[in-house]
Design an enzyme around this catalytic site. Structure first.
Site, mmCIF file in Angstrom:
data_model
loop_
_atom_site.group_PDB
_atom_site.id
_atom_site.type_symbol
_atom_site.label_atom_id
_atom_site.label_comp_id
_atom_site.label_asym_id
_atom_site.label_seq_id
_atom_site.Cartn_x
_atom_site.Cartn_y
_atom_site.Cartn_z
ATOM 1 N N LYS A 13 0.838 -1.211 0.000
ATOM 2 C CA LYS A 13 0.000 0.000 0.000
ATOM 3 C C LYS A 13 0.876 1.265 0.000
ATOM 4 O O LYS A 13 0.697 2.145 -0.824
ATOM 5 C CB LYS A 13 -0.946 0.020 1.224
ATOM 6 C CG LYS A 13 -1.911 -1.166 1.273
ATOM 7 C CD LYS A 13 -2.893 -1.050 2.428
ATOM 8 C CE LYS A 13 -2.275 -1.113 3.820
ATOM 9 N NZ LYS A 13 -1.617 -2.415 4.133
ATOM 10 N N ARG A 88 -10.821 0.672 7.634
ATOM 11 C CA ARG A 88 -10.532 -0.746 7.906
ATOM 12 C C ARG A 88 -11.640 -1.436 8.665
ATOM 13 O O ARG A 88 -11.536 -2.638 8.933
ATOM 14 C CB ARG A 88 -9.258 -0.886 8.745
ATOM 15 C CG ARG A 88 -8.014 -0.412 8.057
ATOM 16 C CD ARG A 88 -6.765 -0.841 8.777
ATOM 17 N NE ARG A 88 -5.696 0.039 8.375
ATOM 18 C CZ ARG A 88 -4.422 -0.299 8.270
ATOM 19 N NH1 ARG A 88 -4.028 -1.524 8.569
ATOM 20 N NH2 ARG A 88 -3.523 0.561 7.895
ATOM 21 N N ARG A 127 11.611 -6.180 5.811
ATOM 22 C CA ARG A 127 11.553 -4.770 6.211
ATOM 23 C C ARG A 127 12.008 -4.600 7.657
ATOM 24 O O ARG A 127 12.616 -3.596 8.024
ATOM 25 C CB ARG A 127 10.134 -4.221 6.022
ATOM 26 C CG ARG A 127 10.075 -2.707 6.262
ATOM 27 C CD ARG A 127 8.722 -2.109 5.963
ATOM 28 N NE ARG A 127 7.719 -2.617 6.889
ATOM 29 C CZ ARG A 127 6.418 -2.403 6.774
ATOM 30 N NH1 ARG A 127 5.955 -1.697 5.763
ATOM 31 N NH2 ARG A 127 5.581 -2.897 7.653
ATOM 32 N N ARG A 133 10.842 -1.573 11.973
ATOM 33 C CA ARG A 133 9.525 -1.086 12.410
ATOM 34 C C ARG A 133 9.025 -1.925 13.577
ATOM 35 O O ARG A 133 9.106 -3.161 13.536
ATOM 36 C CB ARG A 133 8.548 -1.141 11.227
ATOM 37 C CG ARG A 133 7.436 -0.109 11.356
ATOM 38 C CD ARG A 133 6.595 -0.055 10.107
ATOM 39 N NE ARG A 133 5.288 -0.649 10.344
ATOM 40 C CZ ARG A 133 4.286 -0.622 9.486
ATOM 41 N NH1 ARG A 133 4.445 -0.021 8.321
ATOM 42 N NH2 ARG A 133 3.134 -1.195 9.780
ATOM 43 N N ARG A 144 -1.486 -9.012 12.862
ATOM 44 C CA ARG A 144 -1.993 -7.976 11.943
ATOM 45 C C ARG A 144 -2.743 -8.627 10.783
ATOM 46 O O ARG A 144 -3.781 -8.125 10.335
ATOM 47 C CB ARG A 144 -0.831 -7.119 11.414
ATOM 48 C CG ARG A 144 -0.348 -6.090 12.436
ATOM 49 C CD ARG A 144 1.096 -5.678 12.201
ATOM 50 N NE ARG A 144 1.352 -5.018 10.945
ATOM 51 C CZ ARG A 144 2.554 -4.967 10.350
ATOM 52 N NH1 ARG A 144 3.601 -5.554 10.913
ATOM 53 N NH2 ARG A 144 2.694 -4.338 9.214
HETATM 54 P P1 AP5 Z 1 4.574 -1.570 2.005
HETATM 55 O O1 AP5 Z 1 4.396 -0.757 0.790
HETATM 56 O O2 AP5 Z 1 5.132 -0.946 3.215
HETATM 57 O O3 AP5 Z 1 3.206 -2.345 2.348
HETATM 58 P P2 AP5 Z 1 1.953 -1.872 3.180
HETATM 59 O O4 AP5 Z 1 0.784 -2.517 2.553
HETATM 60 O O5 AP5 Z 1 1.960 -0.375 3.302
HETATM 61 O O6 AP5 Z 1 2.277 -2.574 4.563
HETATM 62 P P3 AP5 Z 1 2.163 -2.028 6.039
HETATM 63 O O7 AP5 Z 1 2.981 -2.922 6.882
HETATM 64 O O8 AP5 Z 1 2.422 -0.559 6.103
HETATM 65 O O9 AP5 Z 1 0.636 -2.288 6.279
HETATM 66 P P4 AP5 Z 1 -0.176 -2.304 7.611
HETATM 67 O O10 AP5 Z 1 -1.554 -2.173 7.165
HETATM 68 O O11 AP5 Z 1 0.149 -3.461 8.458
HETATM 69 O O12 AP5 Z 1 0.431 -1.064 8.429
HETATM 70 P P5 AP5 Z 1 -0.038 0.445 8.625
HETATM 71 O O13 AP5 Z 1 1.160 1.243 8.801
HETATM 72 O O14 AP5 Z 1 -1.006 0.839 7.617
HETATM 73 O O15 AP5 Z 1 5.469 -2.842 1.605
HETATM 74 C C1 AP5 Z 1 5.897 -3.762 2.603
HETATM 75 C C2 AP5 Z 1 7.340 -4.194 2.311
HETATM 76 O O16 AP5 Z 1 7.352 -4.899 1.083
HETATM 77 C C3 AP5 Z 1 8.294 -3.008 2.125
HETATM 78 O O17 AP5 Z 1 9.540 -3.333 2.653
HETATM 79 C C4 AP5 Z 1 8.346 -2.834 0.606
HETATM 80 O O18 AP5 Z 1 9.562 -2.292 0.198
HETATM 81 C C5 AP5 Z 1 8.160 -4.254 0.129
HETATM 82 N N1 AP5 Z 1 7.449 -4.325 -1.177
HETATM 83 C C6 AP5 Z 1 6.432 -3.546 -1.606
HETATM 84 N N2 AP5 Z 1 6.028 -3.927 -2.832
HETATM 85 C C7 AP5 Z 1 6.788 -5.000 -3.169
HETATM 86 C C8 AP5 Z 1 6.830 -5.828 -4.312
HETATM 87 N N3 AP5 Z 1 6.005 -5.659 -5.368
HETATM 88 N N4 AP5 Z 1 7.716 -6.851 -4.320
HETATM 89 C C9 AP5 Z 1 8.568 -7.043 -3.267
HETATM 90 N N5 AP5 Z 1 8.581 -6.273 -2.153
HETATM 91 C C10 AP5 Z 1 7.694 -5.260 -2.097
HETATM 92 O O19 AP5 Z 1 -0.774 0.339 10.040
HETATM 93 C C11 AP5 Z 1 -0.016 0.067 11.201
HETATM 94 C C12 AP5 Z 1 -0.905 0.032 12.415
HETATM 95 O O20 AP5 Z 1 -1.513 1.309 12.600
HETATM 96 C C13 AP5 Z 1 -2.075 -0.951 12.374
HETATM 97 O O21 AP5 Z 1 -1.684 -2.257 12.761
HETATM 98 C C14 AP5 Z 1 -3.013 -0.309 13.392
HETATM 99 O O22 AP5 Z 1 -2.572 -0.537 14.706
HETATM 100 C C15 AP5 Z 1 -2.840 1.172 13.083
HETATM 101 N N6 AP5 Z 1 -3.777 1.619 12.043
HETATM 102 C C16 AP5 Z 1 -3.470 2.098 10.815
HETATM 103 N N7 AP5 Z 1 -4.586 2.407 10.134
HETATM 104 C C17 AP5 Z 1 -5.620 2.118 10.949
HETATM 105 C C18 AP5 Z 1 -7.032 2.191 10.798
HETATM 106 N N8 AP5 Z 1 -7.616 2.639 9.662
HETATM 107 N N9 AP5 Z 1 -7.802 1.785 11.841
HETATM 108 C C19 AP5 Z 1 -7.255 1.351 13.004
HETATM 109 N N10 AP5 Z 1 -5.921 1.227 13.208
HETATM 110 C C20 AP5 Z 1 -5.115 1.615 12.162
HETATM 111 MG MG MG Z 2 2.101 1.003 4.864
#
Ligand code: AP5
Ligand code: MG
Length: 195
Positions: A13, A88, A127, A133, A144
């Protein structure tokens, strides 16, 4: 363009949001990034969110909804935005619909990035080594993924019913995935202009 980018942890994402936002000249808003910045600054929001994030649980809807409501009424969102990782939950879907309808606007598309679980875990463990992280430990990653499956994956059906969802294969090179997303959005806008 008012876009949502959905998908499980590690689906790409954040990686793809940056590219799409640049392409359409709209801000990419990641609720996870906003929470992490607040955790780093030890703000009251960060203090409230941290224990949920560290455990891989969702931050409560009241907190998350208030934060997003405040963010998307800012000037830079006037011509659109890309939300990464919001909504979400059902209550977040309702909140976003409420905000948009008050503003007399609506969503244009919801992109769902898909990838299989083992690939997701491997990406996030990689990562963890590169960036350290806090929630990228194997135990929290699996939690997660469970929370996503229970709370967020069902929302895809809701957006499909509304005719907004484009499911995109998130496997392969970053550029290939970006190309798939842009193609899906272009098809959608062609279809909309024919209608
Ligand atoms: P990346 O692009 O970082 O993927 P992502 O989908 O953004 O993954 P996240 O870990 O950020 O998602 P998440 O939903 O768990 O965390 P968030 O921060 O939103 O890619 C991941 C890795 O893969 C990177 O190293 C990248 O380089 C690599 N990669 C990417 N594309 C690739 C490809 N094609 N091939 C190979 N490698 C690749 O949320 C964190 C926390 O915040 C949640 O757990 C929750 O506690 C809170 N939170 C956030 N939003 C909410 C909400 N709406 N409601 C309630 N709590 C929330
Ligand atoms: Mg992300």
């Amino acid at each position: 363009m008012r876009l949502l980018l959905m998908g499980p942890p590690g689906a790409g994402k954040g990686t793809q949001a940056a590219n799409i936002a640049l392409r359409f000249g709209i801000p990419a808003i990641s609720t996870g990034d906003i929470f992490r910045a607040n955790v780093a600054d030890e703000t009251p929001l960060g203090v409230a969110a941290r224990r949920y994030m560290d455990a891989g649980e969702y931050v409560p809807d009241e907190i998350t909804n208030a934060m997003v409501a405040d963010r998307i009424v800012r000037d830079d969102c006037r011509d659109g935005f890309l939300l990464d990782g919001y909504p979400r939950t059902q209550r977040q879907v309702a909140e976003l619909d409420g905000i948009l309808s008050l503003a007399g606007s609506r969503l244009d598309a919801v992109v769902l990035l898909e990838a299989d679980t083992e690939e997701l875990v491997q990406r996030l463990l990689r990562r963890a080594e590169e960036q350290g992280r806090a929630d990228d430990t194997e135990h929290v990653i699996r939690r997660r993924l469970e929370v996503y499956a229970a709370e967020t994956a069902p929302l895809a059906a809701h957006y499909t019913e509304r005719g907004l969802l484009d499911a995109v294969d998130g496997l392969g090179a970053v550029d290939e995935v970006a190309e798939r997303i842009l193609r899906a959005l272009a098809e959608r806008s062609k279809a909309a202009s024919r209608a």
